[in-house]
Design an enzyme around this catalytic site. Structure first.
Site, PDB file in Angstrom:
ATOM      1  N   GLU A 150       4.869  11.781 -11.091  1.00 56.62           N
ATOM      2  CA  GLU A 150       3.696  12.603 -10.780  1.00 56.62           C
ATOM      3  C   GLU A 150       4.171  13.907 -10.169  1.00 56.62           C
ATOM      4  OE1 GLU A 150       1.713  13.199  -7.401  1.00 56.62           O
ATOM      5  OE2 GLU A 150       2.252  11.362  -6.306  1.00 56.62           O
ATOM      6  N   HIS A 171       0.579  14.510 -14.189  1.00 53.52           N
ATOM      7  CA  HIS A 171      -0.264  14.416 -13.004  1.00 53.52           C
ATOM      8  C   HIS A 171      -0.043  15.617 -12.088  1.00 53.52           C
ATOM      9  CE1 HIS A 171      -2.237  12.550  -9.490  1.00 53.52           C
ATOM     10  NE2 HIS A 171      -2.610  11.546 -10.252  1.00 53.52           N
TER      11      HIS A 171
HETATM   12 ZN   LIG Z   1      -3.560   9.854  -9.390  1.00 53.87          ZN
END
Ligand SMILES: [Zn+2]
Ligand SMILES: [Zn+2]
Ligand SMILES: [Zn+2]
Lengths: 688, 657
Positions: free
Chosen positions: B201, B413
């Site tokens: 992420e 993300h």
């Molecule tokens: Zn998330």
């Protein structure tokens, strides 16, 4: 690989103890204590002065004693010592590399080991076993301290009862406890460790989850898989470069509280060590059993999933958990009868699973029969232990896990305690207990040996009450255990609980696991049939078995991108190359990867040569690169056609090459020239 | 061999996380999230890209969910119950326990919004039945070839990073993670693994955060100021995660400041959730685990249930209302009532998905917000943006990537421009190939492949024998954790000439073999032919120059016994000063450096002399040297040192004379 059985298993409370030597590492499997030998000691001081002196009178009196039946005075009235695994003392603790602990019971002797000077082994225990084992050890130490308050600390480090004169005159049963069957176990007795020893022991333990990979020394991969016996108990797999081992301890296929026996996780190992079994003594008769394994069917074994599911189903089919639940229900009805008759019930059972089950069933039964009877749990660690069981869903059976997912507490006891149906106290003299006390009642309290803990006081209180009930585990020698409390008017219910795998499951399990080799206890061999597909090794106590290695070499993995950069050389049949790169040894794998720093363009020159050089051929090769000389024959060349000779180089500089049958010497004052000559030699010789 | 990554969601954005990875014949879906910013079909990943026919059971080996946030699990009931995926789904125990609460809360809010729920309550129940719970570090054998393992990720209760390995190829998908511990959770923790690919992420791809403590104080001060002035505080959150964290914070503060202002939860959900948190206390931070026996941190004393009728009740209060980011539901309802008053306060999380009201409030300071074409809300209230977040900052991401040192990294993300910056840093600072694919893009990366060979014991033993350059990789280094409770897993690494002593032998129809060079000739049935160098050369000495005129006994006569040793030891000292490596051994009358061997030569017609070198006279001492091919460079270096050196013998030998 070497395997030594240090101590055969003796049921739930005394797991087996073995020493394993794999890939040069010594692995100790479990480190238990034989708490049944606590029966040797009297839990209550008696008026009788049996230990005054060793004068002739007393010797005669003792001789007389030997002939009559055992009574409370035959027990040793002294601070108890504890019996460890005898053979373990023969090993140097500092040479042990790894200790694997399969259950809280297999941990009780660990502080003796960890406090040894130079002990440096890595100890692996599941998280839950570590926690429960620690609580059990702390409880043992605290109960022992209480015992000492009766007798005072021992004044000499070698107690009176351990003297040979004393032991010699013991009753047969007592002698057997003290010395073991073969009269060799005297050295196994030890005074109890301290609370600090326990703390120190816990600091040295490395905890694992089920199926977590622990890598020892980059070589062994060690994993714990649930065994179903108790919360956190496990079997082990040990994967080394040459051998994959599964060690199977007491295992229960379907548990009502702990995670089930994960036998699927044990697949893929070539060696199975069967350690403990549940057997009702000799009564377990295989001949009448139809679960015999059909060797023909095994030949058609294939590895497909359906088959695995099928076999798993057959292993799980005669579900023993129902039977176990029925036993608990029976105990509950007996208890109910007792309290209805005005008697109390004393349950000195220390198996967490049994207690948790009884608490739930008992409260349901009491409520449905509207008997207003309190349940007390008296133990220094009960509160923590009970709280602990409600925060470990990962370690429990599927049904209990479902409770987590539906947001209910994992066990009922939290609710029952809140509703004041169950009361938990640390000791019999807790003030809260005295104010709460109400008879009849149902009490759970340690210790199952009836020699330590709150049970001693309670038993003395109720032993003459014919309405009261004592529930014991079978396996406890009730005759000796109850000696100090005689005459006993109290009813006694002895109950056997499943504490391991039944022998008839051995065969179907082998079929599922498909090992090449099986290690099996010698004395049980006649009771099972094992197909020829498995090579079986039989072990007995204190014998070392050598298991031949199945693989002679270790597998090494070479990154293909690296291999493609190697300098290959083709010989008659094979192609060979020198290795380059970095060798990693981790998680039991040997891997050759390209080095993080590219090799500083090392000269790619053979270091090992073979074959016979031919002087003429060498001269030809040399002339190709502008080096000229002549062959000067050595004196004795007439008799051999060998290439031996001396080559004298004139151009570009002077040099001499002595060419022999087994070696060549280059004599040159010039680095550059010498290196060119070697290149020519590399061509006429084979080398790498 | 290659790994294909099809990014179905969270590509260059935050929302509907979903990456389908094909790795050595296995296909894993990591996360199955929904996008909170959309209400149409864009809210779900485009599953048709996995299988045109909708045969997801054959198209996927398994689904792995990292944590219970809707942007990671929101589409799962739809995928299993509406699209019909029936294969295994893996998530941690807490995620399996808490996800239904999140999904149910979302579904109810959607109902209130009057949209198609897309999935029902039954769907959630049925979906969760397919889930196989896993514990941290547990190695799960999904099938014969695929192994997965969860690692602690911090972030929310039960959040995990997942490791997956098929054959020789291995990767990690992080999900959301936090590298620093917060009020109730520990920091992410992972072993050093050999990875071909890391998918991480990158919510805070460029942000570096300072101490969390100061930021928590800012939040508490803002809340306190508001309630002290009689205002109402709205904290829009999801039922789980942030709600518990902030509640622990407020509880603690309320106790310390002795505040009596009520704290409400908008639904019974959060209170119900605490039951789960209590059972799952082992998944929280060390500090909370330890205090569990005396006081369970999730027993909130000041918290009460909220009732709609209390929205316009007089007096101050603090309200936790779902859903977070004010994307609809009850938090929106309360927002509409409270936003127009300047004494009220609305706190917003550090990150709001585009399209939500939270996002609008964050971008600039709007005074009016249009809900739809008929409804408009005046925003006069104060707005406090929480600056602490359960996500790692840029430093944490860099630390993790550096620690794991994968061959390739993929960022998901996050926000496109910031991700591009981070990608550049990873490539330039760490030298790791990095990608930021957009939704529905596929990234293909090559994987390492291995050939297997049997190694002989002699080779393995020679590698295991410790030597000077032998390094045991540092144990602390093996496990990365923001906190200090890392476990040591020792491994060995050999990167010296012992590896080069190994010979790989490949013969047709046989498994490749690695043997030690000493075993080769025996295997081939050949005899060794030793190739050696020899050179006997003169070295000048000072003494001889001087003593010559005095017509003293010849050098040869003097150079016996002890004097040979003196010469050798002088040389030995000289060489050890000049040579950086090589093990110099003074053997009395001989000197040995690796295979290079040197001794004083007294033979007049030594076969190792080259006649046209130096004049063979008595001014010099001859040294006979020999060495093997392996030490060629070293040997010539020693010889050149010796040739440029004059032995200072005068003092010593004079005494003897
Ligand atoms: Zn998330
Ligand atoms: Zn998240
Ligand atoms: Zn010479």
């Amino acid at each position: 690989m070497k395997f030594t059985c240090l101590r055969k298993g003796g049921g739930f409370h005394f797991p087996a103890c073995h020493m394993l030597n794999v890939s040069g590492f010594r692995i100790l499997l479990d480190c238990p204590l034989d708490l049944s030998s606590l029966a040797f000691f009297s839990p209550v001081p008696v008026a009788h002065e049996a230990h005054k002196s060793l004068d002739t009178d007393s010797v005669i009196r003792k001789k007389q004693k030997m002939e009559k039946a055992l009574d409370a005075n035959d027990l040793v009235h002294a601070e108890p010592w504890y019996k460890t695994v005898k053979s373990l003392h023969l090993w140097d603790a500092s040479f042990i590399d790894v200790v694997l602990i399969s259950s809280p019971m297999g941990m009780l002797g660990l502080p003796y080991l960890t406090r040894t000077k130079d002990f440096s082994a890595k100890i692996y225990v599941t998280e839950a076993t570590a926690r429960i084992g620690q609580l059990l050890m702390e409880d043992l130490v605290s109960m022992h301290m209480e015992f000492r308050q009766f007798y005072g600390p021992e004044d000499s480090c070698f107690p009176q009862w351990l003297r040979w004169e004393e032991l010699e005159v013991l009753q047969y049963e007592m002698k057997k406890i003290a010395l073991g069957k073969d009269c060799e176990e005297l050295g196994a007795w030890m005074p109890l460790y301290s609370a600090d020893d326990v703390k120190d022991c816990m600091r040295k333990v490395q905890t694992l989850k089920y199926a977590e990979e622990a890598c020892y020394n980059g070589t062994l991969i060690i994993k714990a898989f649930s065994s179903g016996l108790e919360i956190g108990t496990c079997n082990w797999t040990i994967n080394g470069p040459k051998r994959n081992i599964a060690y199977i301890t007491n295992s229960i296929f379907v548990s009502t509280h702990a995670a089930d026996f994960d036998f699927v996780g044990l697949r893929g190992n070539d060696l199975i060590i069967y350690s403990d079994f549940f057997s009702l003594g000799a009564a377990e008769n295989m001949e009448n059993d139809n679960t015999y394994f059909d060797p023909v069917a095994s030949l058609n074994f294939s590895d497909d999933v359906n088959n695995l599911e099928e076999m798993s189903a057959s292993l799980l089919k005669d579900d023993e958990s129902t039977e176990e639940m029925e036993k608990l229900a029976f105990i509950c009805t007996c208890a109910l009868d007792s309290v209805r008759g005005g008697g109390s019930v004393l349950i000195p059972i220390d198996r967490l699973g049994i207690i948790l089950g009884l608490l739930e069933q008992m409260s349901v039964l009491l409520e449905s029969s509207s008997a207003k009877v309190p349940m007390y749990i008296i133990s220094s660690v009960a509160e923590e232990l009970l709280a602990f069981t409600n925060i470990i869903p990962e370690w429990l059976c599927k049904q209990r896990q479902e409770k987590l997912f539906s947001g209910e507490p994992l066990f009922e006891h939290a609710k029952l305690i809140k509703e004041r149906n169950i009361h938990v106290f640390p000791a019999v003299h807790s003030p809260e207990l005295l104010t709460n006390w109400q008879e009849p009642c149902i009490i759970f309290s340690p210790h199952w040996s009836l020699r330590l803990g709150p049970v001693v006081h309670l038993l003395r209180h109720w032993c003459s009450d014919p309405n009261s009930l004592l529930v014991l585990e079978s396996g406890v020698d009730a005759d000796i255990a109850l000696l100090p409390f005689k005459p006993m008017a109290m009813k006694v219910l002895q109950c056997s609980f499943l504490s391991g795998m039944r022998l008839q499951k051995v065969q179907p399990l082998l079929k599922t696991l498909q090992p090449k080799l099986v290690l099996f206890p010698k004395d049980l061999r006649c009771k099972i049939q094992i197909s020829e597909a498995n090579t079986i090794f039989l072990y007995s106590e204190s014998e070392t078995l050598r298991i031949p290695s199945s693989k002679n070499s270790t597998e090494i993995e070479i990154a293909t991108d690296l291999a493609s950069k190697f300098h290959w050389k083709t010989l008659k049949q094979e192609t060979i190359t020198r290795l380059e790169g970095e060798l990693f040894m981790d998680y039991g794998k040997h891997r050759l990867l390209s080095g993080s720093h590219p090799a500083d363009s090392k000269q790619q020159r053979p270091f090992v040569h073979w074959g016979s050089p031919d002087s003429k051929g060498l001269l030809t090769e040399l002339s190709k690169i502008g080096i000229n000389g002549t062959i000067k024959k050595v004196r004795d060349d007439t008799e051999s056609e060998s290439a031996a000779g001396v080559v004298e180089i004139h151009e570009p500089k002077k040099a001499v090459i002595h060419v022999g049958e087994t070696g060549t010497v280059i004599i040159s004052a010039d680095e550059n020239l010498a290196s060119h000559i070697v290149k020519a030699i590399d061509i006429v010789l084979d080398g790498i | 061999m290659a790994i294909d990554c099809l990014v179905l969601g969270a590509g260059q954005e935050v929302g509907k996380s979903c990456v389908v990875v094909s790795i050595n014949g296995k296909r894993i879906m990591f996360d199955c999230g929904m996008h909170m910013g959309y209400t149409d079909s864009r809210r779900y990943p485009d599953f048709s890209l996995i299988s045109k026919t909708g045969d997801f059971d054959n198209a996927l080996t398994c689904v792995i969910i990292t944590h219970f946030h809707l942007d990671h699990i929101g589409a799962l009931p739809y995928f299993t119950e509406v699209c019909g995926y029936r294969g295994p789904v893996y998530m941690t125990y807490p995620t399996k326990a808490l996800a239904p609460l999140m999904l149910e809360d979302y579904r109810k809010n959607m109902d209130r919004r009057g949209e198609d729920g897309q999935f029902t309550s039954d769907h959630i129940t049925e979906c969760m039945k397919k889930v196989i719970p896993v514990d941290l570090k547990q190695t799960v054998q999904v099938d014969k070839d695929l192994q997965i393992r969860a690692y602690y990720a911090g972030h929310v209760l039960g959040a995990a990073m997942f490791y997956a390995k098929v054959g020789d190829a291995a990767m990690v998908y992080t999900g959301d993670y936090n590298m620093t511990p917060d009020r109730h959770l520990g920091a992410a923790q992972i072993d050093r693994l050999q990875l071909d690919l890391l998918i991480t992420e990158s919510t805070y791809a460029t942000t570096i955060r300072d101490s969390r403590y100061g930021r928590e104080r800012e939040f508490l001060k803002a809340v306190h100021n508001c309630v002290a002035a009689g205002g109402k505080v709205l904290i829009p959150t999801f039922a789980l995660g942030r709600a518990q964290e902030l509640c622990i914070l407020l509880e603690d503060y309320w106790e310390r400041m002795n505040l009596k202002v009520p704290i409400y939860f908008s639904s019974g959900l959060t209170i119900q959730a605490n039951m789960y948190y209590k059972m799952l206390i082992n998944w929280t931070s060390q500090k909370i685990k330890e205090t569990y026996a005396t006081h369970n941190a999730f027993d909130f004393k000041n918290v009460q249930n909220f009732d709609r009728s209390l929205i316009n009740a007089p007096g101050p209060c603090v309200l936790f209302a779902t859903p977070g980011m004010i994307s609809g539901g009850f938090s929106l309802e309360v927002f509409m009532q409270w936003a127009p008053s300047e004494i009220n306060l609305i706190t917003l999380p550090g990150y709001c998905v585009a399209g939500t009201i939270g996002h609008k409030l964050m971008s600039g300071k709007p005074t009016k917000i249009d809900l739809d074409k008929d409804t408009q809300v005046d925003v006069r209230c104060q707005i406090h943006q929480l600056s602490f977040s359960p996500h790692t900052d840029a430093k944490g991401i860099m630390d993790l990537v550096k620690f794991l040192s994968p061959k390739h990294a993929i960022l998901v993300h996050g926000e496109k421009p910031k991700m591009a910056t981070l990608k550049e840093r990873i490539q330039s600072e760490l030298g790791i190939q990095c990608y930021c694919p957009a939704n529905n893009d596929t990234v293909t990366i090559p994987t390492t492949h291995y050939v297997k060979a049997d190694a002989s014991d002699a080779f393995i033993k020679s590698c295991l024998n410790p030597n000077f350059k032998f390094s045991k990789s540092s144990s602390v280094d093996k496990s990365y954790s923001g906190s200090n409770d890392s476990k040591a897993i020792p491994g060995l690494q050999v990167s010296d000439e012992r590896v080069a002593e190994g010979i790989l032998v490949v013969e047709k129809g046989k498994k490749a073999k690695v043997i030690h060079q000493d075993e080769l000739l025996h295997m081939l049935g050949e005899n060794k032919h030793e190739v050696q160098f020899a050179y006997c050369f003169p070295m000048r000495t000072e003494r001889l120059e001087k003593t010559r005129s005095e017509d003293l006994p010849s050098a040869d006569d003097l150079l016996c016994g002890l004097d040979k040793c003196t010469l050798i030891s002088l040389l030995s000292t000289k060489l050890s000063n000049e040579l950086s490596d090589g093990n110099i051994q003074d053997l009395g009358e001989q000197l040995q450096v690796e295979s290079f061997c040197l001794s004083i030569c007294l033979k007049d017609n030594c076969p190792h002399r080259i006649s046209d070198s130096l004049q063979n006279d008595s001014e010099v001492v001859f040294f006979c040297c020999s060495w093997s091919v392996a030490d060629e460079m070293l040997a010539w270096k020693i010889i050149s040192i010796m040739k440029n050196y004059t032995l200072p013998l005068e003092g010593r030998l004079q005494v003897r004379i």
